[in-house]
Design a protein around this motif. Sequence first.
Motif, PDB file in Angstrom:
ATOM      1  N   LYS A 108       7.452  -4.083 -46.408  1.00  0.00           N
ATOM      2  CA  LYS A 108       8.014  -5.006 -47.618  1.00  0.00           C
ATOM      3  C   LYS A 108       8.480  -4.382 -48.852  1.00  0.00           C
ATOM      4  O   LYS A 108       9.343  -4.793 -49.509  1.00  0.00           O
ATOM      5  CB  LYS A 108       7.056  -6.098 -47.934  1.00  0.00           C
ATOM      6  CG  LYS A 108       6.828  -7.100 -46.867  1.00  0.00           C
ATOM      7  CD  LYS A 108       5.877  -7.986 -47.388  1.00  0.00           C
ATOM      8  CE  LYS A 108       5.712  -9.112 -45.817  1.00  0.00           C
ATOM      9  NZ  LYS A 108       4.519 -10.108 -46.314  1.00  0.00           N
ATOM     10  N   GLU A 111      11.982   1.326 -49.220  1.00  0.00           N
ATOM     11  CA  GLU A 111      13.247   1.342 -49.295  1.00  0.00           C
ATOM     12  C   GLU A 111      13.991   2.344 -48.430  1.00  0.00           C
ATOM     13  O   GLU A 111      15.102   2.254 -48.037  1.00  0.00           O
ATOM     14  CB  GLU A 111      13.899   1.726 -50.982  1.00  0.00           C
ATOM     15  CG  GLU A 111      13.194   0.425 -51.865  1.00  0.00           C
ATOM     16  CD  GLU A 111      13.773   0.959 -53.270  1.00  0.00           C
ATOM     17  OE1 GLU A 111      14.356   1.759 -53.361  1.00  0.00           O
ATOM     18  OE2 GLU A 111      13.417   0.011 -54.214  1.00  0.00           O
ATOM     19  N   GLU A 131      16.142  -9.338 -38.858  1.00  0.00           N
ATOM     20  CA  GLU A 131      15.875  -9.535 -40.074  1.00  0.00           C
ATOM     21  C   GLU A 131      16.601  -8.870 -41.198  1.00  0.00           C
ATOM     22  O   GLU A 131      16.724  -7.807 -41.202  1.00  0.00           O
ATOM     23  CB  GLU A 131      14.091  -9.452 -40.556  1.00  0.00           C
ATOM     24  CG  GLU A 131      13.301 -10.360 -39.531  1.00  0.00           C
ATOM     25  CD  GLU A 131      11.982 -10.551 -40.216  1.00  0.00           C
ATOM     26  OE1 GLU A 131      11.738 -10.027 -41.423  1.00  0.00           O
ATOM     27  OE2 GLU A 131      10.956 -11.072 -39.607  1.00  0.00           O
ATOM     28  N   LYS A 132      17.092  -9.742 -42.032  1.00  0.00           N
ATOM     29  CA  LYS A 132      18.008  -9.071 -43.102  1.00  0.00           C
ATOM     30  C   LYS A 132      17.117  -8.261 -44.212  1.00  0.00           C
ATOM     31  O   LYS A 132      16.310  -8.684 -44.892  1.00  0.00           O
ATOM     32  CB  LYS A 132      18.678 -10.198 -43.838  1.00  0.00           C
ATOM     33  CG  LYS A 132      19.697  -9.867 -44.892  1.00  0.00           C
ATOM     34  CD  LYS A 132      20.992  -9.158 -43.905  1.00  0.00           C
ATOM     35  CE  LYS A 132      22.281  -8.877 -44.689  1.00  0.00           C
ATOM     36  NZ  LYS A 132      23.398  -8.130 -44.098  1.00  0.00           N
ATOM     37  N   LYS A 133      17.304  -7.123 -44.045  1.00  0.00           N
ATOM     38  CA  LYS A 133      16.748  -6.126 -45.068  1.00  0.00           C
ATOM     39  C   LYS A 133      17.794  -5.053 -45.544  1.00  0.00           C
ATOM     40  O   LYS A 133      17.535  -3.790 -45.496  1.00  0.00           O
ATOM     41  CB  LYS A 133      15.530  -5.540 -44.259  1.00  0.00           C
ATOM     42  CG  LYS A 133      14.405  -6.160 -43.888  1.00  0.00           C
ATOM     43  CD  LYS A 133      13.595  -6.703 -44.711  1.00  0.00           C
ATOM     44  CE  LYS A 133      12.366  -7.370 -43.930  1.00  0.00           C
ATOM     45  NZ  LYS A 133      11.327  -8.190 -44.714  1.00  0.00           N
ATOM     46  N   VAL A 136      17.149  -1.757 -47.472  1.00  0.00           N
ATOM     47  CA  VAL A 136      16.494  -0.557 -46.703  1.00  0.00           C
ATOM     48  C   VAL A 136      17.650   0.555 -46.139  1.00  0.00           C
ATOM     49  O   VAL A 136      18.692  -0.034 -45.741  1.00  0.00           O
ATOM     50  CB  VAL A 136      15.832  -1.224 -45.794  1.00  0.00           C
ATOM     51  CG1 VAL A 136      15.041  -0.078 -44.879  1.00  0.00           C
ATOM     52  CG2 VAL A 136      14.587  -1.996 -46.229  1.00  0.00           C
ATOM     53  N   LEU A 165      17.900  -4.669 -38.544  1.00  0.00           N
ATOM     54  CA  LEU A 165      17.497  -4.924 -39.950  1.00  0.00           C
ATOM     55  C   LEU A 165      18.523  -5.186 -41.231  1.00  0.00           C
ATOM     56  O   LEU A 165      18.445  -5.596 -42.193  1.00  0.00           O
ATOM     57  CB  LEU A 165      16.783  -4.002 -40.741  1.00  0.00           C
ATOM     58  CG  LEU A 165      15.303  -3.522 -40.115  1.00  0.00           C
ATOM     59  CD1 LEU A 165      14.498  -2.587 -40.740  1.00  0.00           C
ATOM     60  CD2 LEU A 165      14.210  -4.885 -39.875  1.00  0.00           C
ATOM     61  N   ALA A 167      20.249  -3.177 -42.149  1.00  0.00           N
ATOM     62  CA  ALA A 167      20.113  -2.001 -43.230  1.00  0.00           C
ATOM     63  C   ALA A 167      21.385  -0.726 -43.094  1.00  0.00           C
ATOM     64  O   ALA A 167      21.927  -0.683 -42.119  1.00  0.00           O
ATOM     65  CB  ALA A 167      18.723  -1.212 -43.073  1.00  0.00           C
TER      66      ALA A 167
END
Length: 330
Positions: A108, A111, A131-133, A136, A165, A167
């Motif tokens: 969480k 980065e 999952e949208k991250k 990152v 992600l 990312a």
Amino acid sequence: MLNAEEKQFIIKICKLYYFESWTQEKIAVKYGISRPAVSKLLQKARDEGIVEIVIHDERPEAGELEKELEAAFALKQAVVVPTRDLNEDLIYSTVGKAAAQFVLRTMKQAERIGVSWGTTLHCAVKEFPFEKKDHVKIIPLVGGMGNDKTEIHSNQIAYELSKKLGAKCESLYAPAVVETEELKNQLVQLPHIASVLEEGKQIDLALVGIGNPFALSTMEQIGYLTADVLQELKAMDAVADINSRFIDKNGALCRHPINNKVIGMELEQLRSVKTVIGIAVGSHKIDSILAALKGNYLHVLITDEETASGLSARLREQPSHSKLSMEESP
């Protein structure tokens, strides 16, 4: 509300996923839909009460093993995944799912995430949900290994995780191990390679595999380890590789020329990462995992129940094992 046809379709998908252990990718191909669509339907089944997941944890062994390993090596956490009576494929996927869920909870505040390579990491990334991250960035920690087993290479694992992600992702366009130390020194000065290696030094979280050079070694299968090199490593008490660098039974870096030809994160740099998660499966890796723990390269260990039991037995044979924390490591 679901109509009868929608409900029956979701039930079919759930039976394949939960009863027959089909992957979401395989289900998607069968029904001509996307992987994210399958994931959403499985979640829908739980939301609608079609599927109820009940965990009957009647075996305290896993919890006791976790406590023992955490105490022995000052780990932030040990995750021992119950896998008794599962076949090899299911063991890898079950540990992969546990690893994916643990990483999602842990990342969480991260980065920059660095990833090594290997079968277990590949399995873990396969089990990540979408999952949208987008804040990152994923960085490979070691170069590639030719055209064989590309799915377990650091670059590919980084790419697949970045897709899950949403990312950003870097690629390290260099071999994991080169022919000479001189060539390695030339390559690491190339601008793109140098920039990726520099980003590797700034990661918040590292996911690494732990290999055994003498049993089921991917590096040997690919051709990086010749019979002569293996014999030399054995003479140095080498028992494990992390990021393609070899360590002895006490966790110290072996003084073998191959370690000077690796393009990737140095193990001393790995020790400076805030959270390092080691993921390893199989009793053939017991000595390898112990070496990684004794060398204080890991903050978290995720493994299967049989391997954890083997680690526990080995600790009882060696009552004087180290309890050094990461801060106390040399």
